[in-house]
Motif scaffolding. Structure first.
Motif, PDB file in Angstrom:
ATOM      1  N   VAL A   1       0.849  -1.194   0.000  1.00  0.00           N
ATOM      2  CA  VAL A   1       0.000   0.000   0.000  1.00  0.00           C
ATOM      3  C   VAL A   1       0.887   1.247   0.000  1.00  0.00           C
ATOM      4  CG1 VAL A   1      -1.949  -1.205   1.042  1.00  0.00           C
ATOM      5  CG2 VAL A   1      -0.287  -0.087   2.524  1.00  0.00           C
ATOM      6  N   ALA A   2       0.347   2.385   0.370  1.00  0.00           N
ATOM      7  CA  ALA A   2       1.103   3.643   0.345  1.00  0.00           C
ATOM      8  C   ALA A   2       0.619   4.538   1.473  1.00  0.00           C
ATOM      9  CB  ALA A   2       0.923   4.351  -1.003  1.00  0.00           C
ATOM     10  N   PRO A   3       1.445   5.521   1.893  1.00  0.00           N
ATOM     11  CA  PRO A   3       1.046   6.439   2.979  1.00  0.00           C
ATOM     12  C   PRO A   3       0.044   7.481   2.484  1.00  0.00           C
ATOM     13  CG  PRO A   3       3.452   6.340   2.701  1.00  0.00           C
ATOM     14  CD  PRO A   3       2.834   5.767   1.470  1.00  0.00           C
ATOM     15  N   ALA A   4      -1.135   7.038   2.104  1.00  0.00           N
ATOM     16  CA  ALA A   4      -2.083   7.917   1.423  1.00  0.00           C
ATOM     17  C   ALA A   4      -2.715   8.930   2.366  1.00  0.00           C
ATOM     18  CB  ALA A   4      -3.150   7.079   0.722  1.00  0.00           C
ATOM     19  N   ILE A   5      -3.554   8.470   3.297  1.00  0.00           N
ATOM     20  CA  ILE A   5      -4.292   9.399   4.154  1.00  0.00           C
ATOM     21  C   ILE A   5      -3.354  10.247   4.999  1.00  0.00           C
ATOM     22  CG2 ILE A   5      -5.861   9.518   6.132  1.00  0.00           C
ATOM     23  CD1 ILE A   5      -7.385   7.150   4.922  1.00  0.00           C
ATOM     24  N   ILE A   6      -2.280   9.652   5.506  1.00  0.00           N
ATOM     25  CA  ILE A   6      -1.395  10.419   6.383  1.00  0.00           C
ATOM     26  C   ILE A   6      -0.623  11.500   5.638  1.00  0.00           C
ATOM     27  CG2 ILE A   6      -1.230   8.568   8.067  1.00  0.00           C
ATOM     28  CD1 ILE A   6       1.545   7.912   6.968  1.00  0.00           C
ATOM     29  N   SER A   7      -0.645  11.451   4.310  1.00  0.00           N
ATOM     30  CA  SER A   7      -0.017  12.532   3.543  1.00  0.00           C
ATOM     31  C   SER A   7      -0.695  13.873   3.792  1.00  0.00           C
ATOM     32  CB  SER A   7      -0.051  12.208   2.050  1.00  0.00           C
ATOM     33  OG  SER A   7       0.841  11.166   1.741  1.00  0.00           O
ATOM     34  N   LEU A   8      -1.961  13.837   4.231  1.00  0.00           N
ATOM     35  CA  LEU A   8      -2.668  15.088   4.528  1.00  0.00           C
ATOM     36  C   LEU A   8      -1.916  15.918   5.552  1.00  0.00           C
ATOM     37  CD1 LEU A   8      -6.279  13.641   4.747  1.00  0.00           C
ATOM     38  CD2 LEU A   8      -5.439  15.225   2.995  1.00  0.00           C
ATOM     39  N   THR A   9      -1.368  15.265   6.569  1.00  0.00           N
ATOM     40  CA  THR A   9      -0.674  16.009   7.624  1.00  0.00           C
ATOM     41  C   THR A   9       0.829  16.064   7.414  1.00  0.00           C
ATOM     42  OG1 THR A   9      -0.475  14.038   9.030  1.00  0.00           O
ATOM     43  CG2 THR A   9      -2.438  15.399   9.320  1.00  0.00           C
ATOM     44  N   LEU A  10       1.371  15.131   6.639  1.00  0.00           N
ATOM     45  CA  LEU A  10       2.825  15.024   6.550  1.00  0.00           C
ATOM     46  C   LEU A  10       3.439  15.822   5.407  1.00  0.00           C
ATOM     47  CD1 LEU A  10       3.042  11.246   7.365  1.00  0.00           C
ATOM     48  CD2 LEU A  10       3.981  13.089   8.766  1.00  0.00           C
ATOM     49  N   LEU A  11       2.860  15.750   4.218  1.00  0.00           N
ATOM     50  CA  LEU A  11       3.508  16.409   3.081  1.00  0.00           C
ATOM     51  C   LEU A  11       3.588  17.925   3.219  1.00  0.00           C
ATOM     52  CD1 LEU A  11       2.361  14.277   0.011  1.00  0.00           C
ATOM     53  CD2 LEU A  11       4.458  14.128   1.373  1.00  0.00           C
ATOM     54  N   PRO A  12       2.615  18.593   3.872  1.00  0.00           N
ATOM     55  CA  PRO A  12       2.796  20.043   4.057  1.00  0.00           C
ATOM     56  C   PRO A  12       3.919  20.407   5.027  1.00  0.00           C
ATOM     57  CG  PRO A  12       0.475  19.447   4.203  1.00  0.00           C
ATOM     58  CD  PRO A  12       1.263  18.173   4.257  1.00  0.00           C
ATOM     59  N   ARG A  13       4.400  19.450   5.812  1.00  0.00           N
ATOM     60  CA  ARG A  13       5.384  19.748   6.850  1.00  0.00           C
ATOM     61  C   ARG A  13       6.784  19.225   6.527  1.00  0.00           C
ATOM     62  NH1 ARG A  13       2.509  21.511  11.383  1.00  0.00           N
ATOM     63  NH2 ARG A  13       0.473  20.566  11.802  1.00  0.00           N
ATOM     64  N   MET A  14       6.877  18.144   5.760  1.00  0.00           N
ATOM     65  CA  MET A  14       8.159  17.469   5.568  1.00  0.00           C
ATOM     66  C   MET A  14       8.925  17.979   4.354  1.00  0.00           C
ATOM     67  SD  MET A  14       7.278  13.465   6.356  1.00  0.00           S
ATOM     68  CE  MET A  14       8.926  12.974   5.813  1.00  0.00           C
TER      69      MET A  14
END
Length: 244
Positions: free
Chosen positions: A127-140
């Protein structure tokens, strides 16, 4: 059986993920209990800030593959942390994996012991880090997200701080948590709420723009043949069929 334990001291409410037998995996029950505790903290005038802690050596291992939370409930939980009008601080003393990192992304500050470790392990079960990208990609850091999303490699707290996943890799974790707690006690509730709105604006934009698409993508991935093989291999403690 309760999965979230709550304590309170001088304006600081500590919510402890307390399901160590399954490494605080994000089961339907744990997600619901944490969401309810956050809802109470949101309206409680005695709560100045929230510390999200854990029992056992794992902050959270991610999705509970045996009793998973509804994906919309998980999105609502992440958004509740981001929108809470009070600071939320994650205290990590051990490991955090996969969906557990989404909780960290939702928190305003993440304080981790120097010995803590992190990994996006989703790719290893198909699978992939789909839903958690909502909080992670804007910060990382974008390049770091690409590396660790794609490789599933484990990395340490110093690296997590460098790439924006955590705020501080602390040599003395309790002191670090105590110092920010004292700072919150000196701050006006209105000031905290409005300052938080400023720093979470980009994260909330991601929810408005991408949440539905990522929920659907996650559901499709978890229903796939590859995911079934990956999860079966995980439970059987063997390599998945694609491992070379």
């Amino acid at each position: 059986m309760k999965h979230v334990r709550q304590t309170h001291e001088r304006g600081i409410t500590t919510l402890t993920l307390d399901s160590p037998d399954n490494r605080n995996a994000l089961s339907a029950d744990l997600v619901a209990e944490l969401a309810n505790a956050l809802r109470r903290s949101s309206v409680d005038q005695d709560v100045r800030a929230v510390v999200l802690d854990h029992s056992g050596p794992t902050f959270s291992a991610g999705a509970d593959l045996k009793s998973p939370a509804n994906p919309y409930a998980f999105v609502d939980l992440l958004r509740a942390i981001v929108e809470l009008p009070k600071p939320v601080v994650a205290r990590v003393d051990g490991s955090a994996r996969a969906g557990g990192l989404g909780l960290l992304g939702a928190c305003d500050l993440v304080l981790a012991s120097a010995s803590s470790t992190f990994a996006f392990t989703e790719v290893r079960i198909g699978v992939a880090p789909a839903i958690i990208s909502l909080t992670l990609l804007p910060r990382m850091d974008a390049r770091a997200a690409a590396r660790y999303y794609l490789t599933g490699e484990r990395f340490d707290a110093a690296e997590a701080a460098r790439i924006g996943l955590v705020t501080e890799a602390a040599e003395d974790l309790d002191t670090a948590v105590r110092e920010v707690s004292e700072a919150f006690r000196k701050a006006a509730p209105q000031g905290l709420a409005e300052a938080k709105r400023l720093v979470t604006a980009r994260v909330l934009e991601a929810f408005e723009r991408d949440a539905e698409d990522l929920v659907q993508r996650s559901a499709s991935l978890f229903a796939s043949a590859a995911a079934r093989e990956g999860m079966t291999a995980f439970f059987e403690r063997r390599d998945a069929s694609w491992v070379l």
